[in-house]
Design an enzyme around this catalytic site. Structure first.
Site, PDB file in Angstrom:
ATOM      1  N   GLU A   1       3.494  -3.585  -9.145  1.00 26.27           N
ATOM      2  CA  GLU A   1       2.812  -2.306  -9.327  1.00 26.27           C
ATOM      3  C   GLU A   1       3.831  -1.185  -9.100  1.00 26.27           C
ATOM      4  OE1 GLU A   1      -1.116  -2.208  -7.946  1.00 26.27           O
ATOM      5  OE2 GLU A   1      -1.459  -0.198  -8.707  1.00 26.27           O
TER       6      GLU A   1
ATOM      7  N   GLU B   1      -2.708  -1.517   2.975  1.00 27.57           N
ATOM      8  CA  GLU B   1      -3.493  -0.926   1.887  1.00 27.57           C
ATOM      9  C   GLU B   1      -4.983  -0.908   2.225  1.00 27.57           C
ATOM     10  OE1 GLU B   1      -3.324  -3.241  -1.722  1.00 27.57           O
ATOM     11  OE2 GLU B   1      -4.009  -1.549  -2.943  1.00 27.57           O
TER      12      GLU B   1
END
Ligand code: BGC
Length: 871
Positions: free
Chosen positions: A477, A744
């Site tokens: 990502e 996260e």
């Protein structure tokens, strides 16, 4: 010398300044200048060696040093020195100087982009078969080694290398590495703009034959990028390319340019492949000895080919590049299943440097990287398709050192397999990489938990402020998500000087804005990604929020003016898309309060709240820029939207629709409810938190508001309780489970359920760390008074809590260093740089102080008052 930190466009000594009218800034120490200061610029004549004054200006008391726009016609490839002259009240000299240089300034390049003369498929490195390729890495070709030589016949007084790549490069001159930057030229939206770097290489050029050698790998240009499963690699181009110009000035006044062109030669070398996501393979047996030296015989290498590929224009880099931050030693080595697992004790971003001893020739050593262990084994499932694997084939020497140069991993653990000899702890280290933003803050606190939290935030910033502000560094990502950036920006500014770093990113954000005013969710937006084009609420609003934060932090009105059209266009885009008022259409992916727990705040509430927030900030920006009509127009638009918000989201029973913590936080933080309806909202927020046993539910967007709002309604005690909470979900929960960065997700790993879904579970995402700004502003008390920008007026109103005592923080504000201290025994102090004042609010004391150090005492505090009424 008390003027310091002299910067041009936010950078210390740029060598490739590429625009007219730069902004000069500096800071002060000590008592500061007594009267006006003179700022001056001299231009250098390389041949005669003389300096000529080209500009000078007197700066008034008010905004001197914060942003001084300089204007004289800058010359391409110019060398300048500049300084500030001032004396203090005692007549002491405060002057300081610095220098910088210009780049091409729009003049055409004499060099051509060059690439290897054949396509990826046609290059098969001799070594490829020894390191097993996967489906993905089978695709990657070896980096290009480009080289040329020339004769340095005359005496050289100056040599500058201007260089860039479509890919990432490392250059050397006659075998000596140029500079110490990594992963250059970094990532920008290459279709619009590619940055180049300039280096002073005068000392590297000896008389006689000189070799210029550059390795260029795929990088962001033609390697794997993001997670578009249909097309990972080849986002911008199909093979790496180089452009370089060496500018020489001789003692006799003549000039010469050595450009990259079709006379250069190209060959693959010992690097079999290098990819940011997949890793890097080396074959030490095929190292082309001496290929960077002048005497190397390259006659068998084919000539490079001049490229016909189109891309964005070249311009000088706007921020300092990635550099090595530190080298971390191995903490432990554990043998397991024939491999060694190395723990570096810290989740970090970078690569491993490994020395092997007596490794058998032809054997393959492989390093895999992971953030966590699972039952003692390396946990890599959360990397998705990023292989994060580095390998090398040993040559069989007594010692061999391996360190990749064109890849990057997010890891705490490395698993080393294939060793045929022993490994000593000192043979393996982690090389930490980050964008080289000057550190600005220190935060010390008398709570080990909060100390670890601050360090986790700082490590998250280090690893994710890397070329662009990214969401995470480990999986496939690593994108410049706009919400993550806006939510963390102010915390980021406390920890490092990010003025240039985020200005550079904003340049890409502005460039990505389309004619309708829409901006994407990720910046740069990879060319083949098609799902992020419509900025979502809280994401697209970065176009307003980030410029505003930079203005508040750095006080540069010129910068705000420059971003104003982008801010305005975004607000207008949302307005035009929603003629009926509140933001319900064109909400893009409408992620809402992303990754909240147990509660989902209605996404349209989040949209409306952010819509109002952006309009408010735009009206404020208009006010500061004296755009009176806009200010009036947007203030009235905000009023109208507030009315509609109240109609739609504030219930008659005093609740916010959805009844979630984040809903109340947004309504209270951004004044979305009329004053007479605030109290029940505050009470309900507190009730919701207390009902859960002092636990939070907010995701990426709400979390930034949680503790500040509790402070603002007089519930510092509850804010501290949440800060120190160690039950799930909390920052403390992750810390008690060994977190060394911000996770996260609150439930990235829980004792009950183990690891979260591998599809999205990074252990190094800074968004939930946006609480960092509250630590500096409220806990330490280094905040700005309402209306202050660039720390002209500080508000020192620290949160005195015995559980956190003592607290000391320092912050390099744009005017100079601020220090704040307090302890629960009733001592506090603040130190201010010149040109600032502080409003001091301590228990029993309220005063205003100016520059210098000030000590205070107040009654010792041993526990929170139990009774608090929300206001
Ligand atoms: C990213 C986040 C981002 C989010 C948007 C995730 O994959 O890692 O940081 O903001 O997507 O939905």
């Amino acid at each position: 010398m008390t003027a310091y930190a002299l910067c041009v466009n936010g950078r210390r000594r740029p060598l490739e300044l590429d625009e007219q009218r730069p902004t000069l800034t500096w800071k002060h120490r000590g008592t500061g200048p007594a009267g006006p200061q003179t700022v001056w610029v001299d231009e250098h004549d390389a041949v005669s060696g003389t300096w000529t004054r080209v500009w000078s200006s007197e700066c008034g008391q008010e905004e001197r040093s914060i942003s001084v726009p300089a204007s004289w016609p800058l010359a391409p490839f110019g060398r300048y020195r500049w300084g500030v002259d001032a004396v203090d009240a005692a007549g002491e000299d405060l002057s300081a100087g610095s220098d910088f240089a210009t780049g091409h300034l729009g003049t055409p390049w004499q060099a051509s982009w060059i690439h290897r003369p054949h396509l990826r498929e046609a290059v098969t490195p001799p070594a490829a078969q020894l390191i097993p390729r996967t489906f993905q890495t089978a695709y990657s070709a070896p980096p290009s080694q480009f080289r040329t030589t020339f004769d340095a016949r005359k005496e050289i007084v100056s040599a500058r290398l201007y260089i860039s790549a479509r890919g990432i490069y490392q250059a050397s001159i006659s075998g000596v590495r140029v500079g110490h930057d990594e992963l250059t030229p970094g990532w920008t939206d290459y279709r619009r703009r590619i940055e180049y770097q300039a280096y002073d290489v005068t000392d590297l050029i000896a008389p006689g034959r000189v070799a210029l050698a550059v390795t260029v790998a795929d990088g962001w240009w033609s390697g794997y990028l993001g997670y578009n499963t249909r097309r990972h690699a080849d986002q911008y181009g199909t093979r790496p390319e180089l452009i370089a110009e060496l500018h020489l000035v001789h003692a006799d006044g003549t000039k010469e340019v050595v450009p990259s062109d079709a006379s250069w030669r190209e060959s693959p070398g010992h690097i079999v492949m290098a990819d940011l996501l997949m890793g890097e393979y080396h074959d030490h047996r095929f190292a082309t000895e001496g290929w960077e030296d002048p005497g190397f015989d390259d006659s068998a290498w084919p000539r490079a080919e001049v490229s016909a590929v189109e891309s964005g224009a070249l311009s000088g880099q706007l921020a300092d590049p990635v550099r090595v931050h530190s080298i971390l030693p191995a903490q432990t080595l554990t043998h397991r299943d024939g491999a060694v697992i190395v723990d570096f004790g810290q989740n970090l971003v970078g690569r491993v440097r490994l020395t092997v001893r007596g490794q058998a020739r032809d054997s393959v050593v492989t390093l895999r990287h992971g953030e966590m262990l699972h039952d003692g084994a390396l946990y890599t499932e959360n990397l998705r398709t990023a292989e994060a694997r580095d390998s090398f084939v040993a040559r069989g020497l007594r010692t061999e050192t391996f360190e990749p140069a064109f890849t990057l991993h997010g890891f705490r653990y490395a698993e080393i397999g294939g060793l045929t000899g022993p490994l000593r702890p000192e043979d393996v280290t982690a090389v930490v990489l980050t964008s080289d933003n000057e550190p600005t803050g220190t935060f010390q606190v008398g709570s080990a938990l909060v100390d670890r939290l601050q360090r986790n935030i700082a490590w998250g910033q280090r690893g994710n402020y890397l070329a662009v502000p990214t969401d995470c560094p480990q999986r496939d990502e690593r994108l410049g998500w706009t919400a993550d950036t806006q939510i963390f920006a102010r915390t980021g500014a406390f920890n490092a000087d990010i003025r240039a770093f985020l200005t550079r990113w904003l340049d890409d954000l502005a460039g990505a804005q389309d004619a309708s005013g829409r901006v994407p969710d990720v910046v740069p937006n990879p060319p083949t990604s098609d799902n992020f084009s419509d900025g979502a609420p809280g994401w697209g609003d970065a176009a307003v929020i980030v410029p505003w934060i930079l203005y508040e932090e750095y006080g540069d009105l010129g910068m705000l003016r420059r971003h104003y059209p982008m801010m305005r266009a975004w607000v207008e885009y949302v307005r035009r898309s929603n003629p009926d008022g509140l933001w319900t259409r064109n909400v893009g992916n409408n992620y809402g309060d992303w990754l909240s727990v147990d509660e989902i705040t209605p996404p349209l509430l989040v949209a409306a709240a952010y819509q109002i927030r952006s309009v408010d900030l735009l009206a404020l920006a208009a006010h500061h820029l004296s755009e009176t009509e806009d200010e009036r127009g947007y203030a009235s638009l905000a009023g109208e939207l507030r009315r509609r918000f109240a109609e739609r989201f504030l219930q008659a029973d005093g609740r916010v629709v959805g009844d979630t913590q984040t809903g109340y936080l947004m309504a209270l933080a951004w004044g979305l409810a009329p004053d007479d309806r605030r109290l029940p909202l505050a009470e309900r927020l507190v009730e919701l938190i207390e009902q859960r046993g002092n636990r939070l539910t907010s995701g990426f967007l709400g979390i930034n508001l949680l503790l500040p709002v509790l402070s603002s309604i007089g519930r510092d005690d509850l804010a501290v309780a949440l800060l120190l909470q160690t039950d799930y979900p909390s920052w403390g929960y992750s810390i008690e489970r060994g977190a060394t960065t911000i996770w996260e997700r609150w439930d990235g790993y829980t004792t009950e359920h183990g690891f979260q879904d591998v599809a999205m579970n990074s252990f190094n995402h800074y968004s939930l760390g946006s609480v960092g700004e509250w630590l500096y502003r409220r806990v330490a008390g280094i905040d700005q008074a309402p209306g202050s920008v660039g720390y002209r007026t500080v508000e020192f109103a620290p949160l005195i809590a015995p559980e956190l005592s003592p607290v000391q923080a320092t912050f390099e504000s744009p005017r100079g260093r601020i220090m704040a201290f307090w302890d629960a025994d009733g001592r506090a102090s603040i130190e201010l740089p010149p040109d600032t004042t502080a409003i001091v609010r301590l228990p029993g004391t309220g005063t205003i102080v100016g520059p210098g150090r000030h000590e205070f005492t107040f009654p010792p505090l041993h526990a929170f008052r139990t009774e608090r009424t929300p206001s």
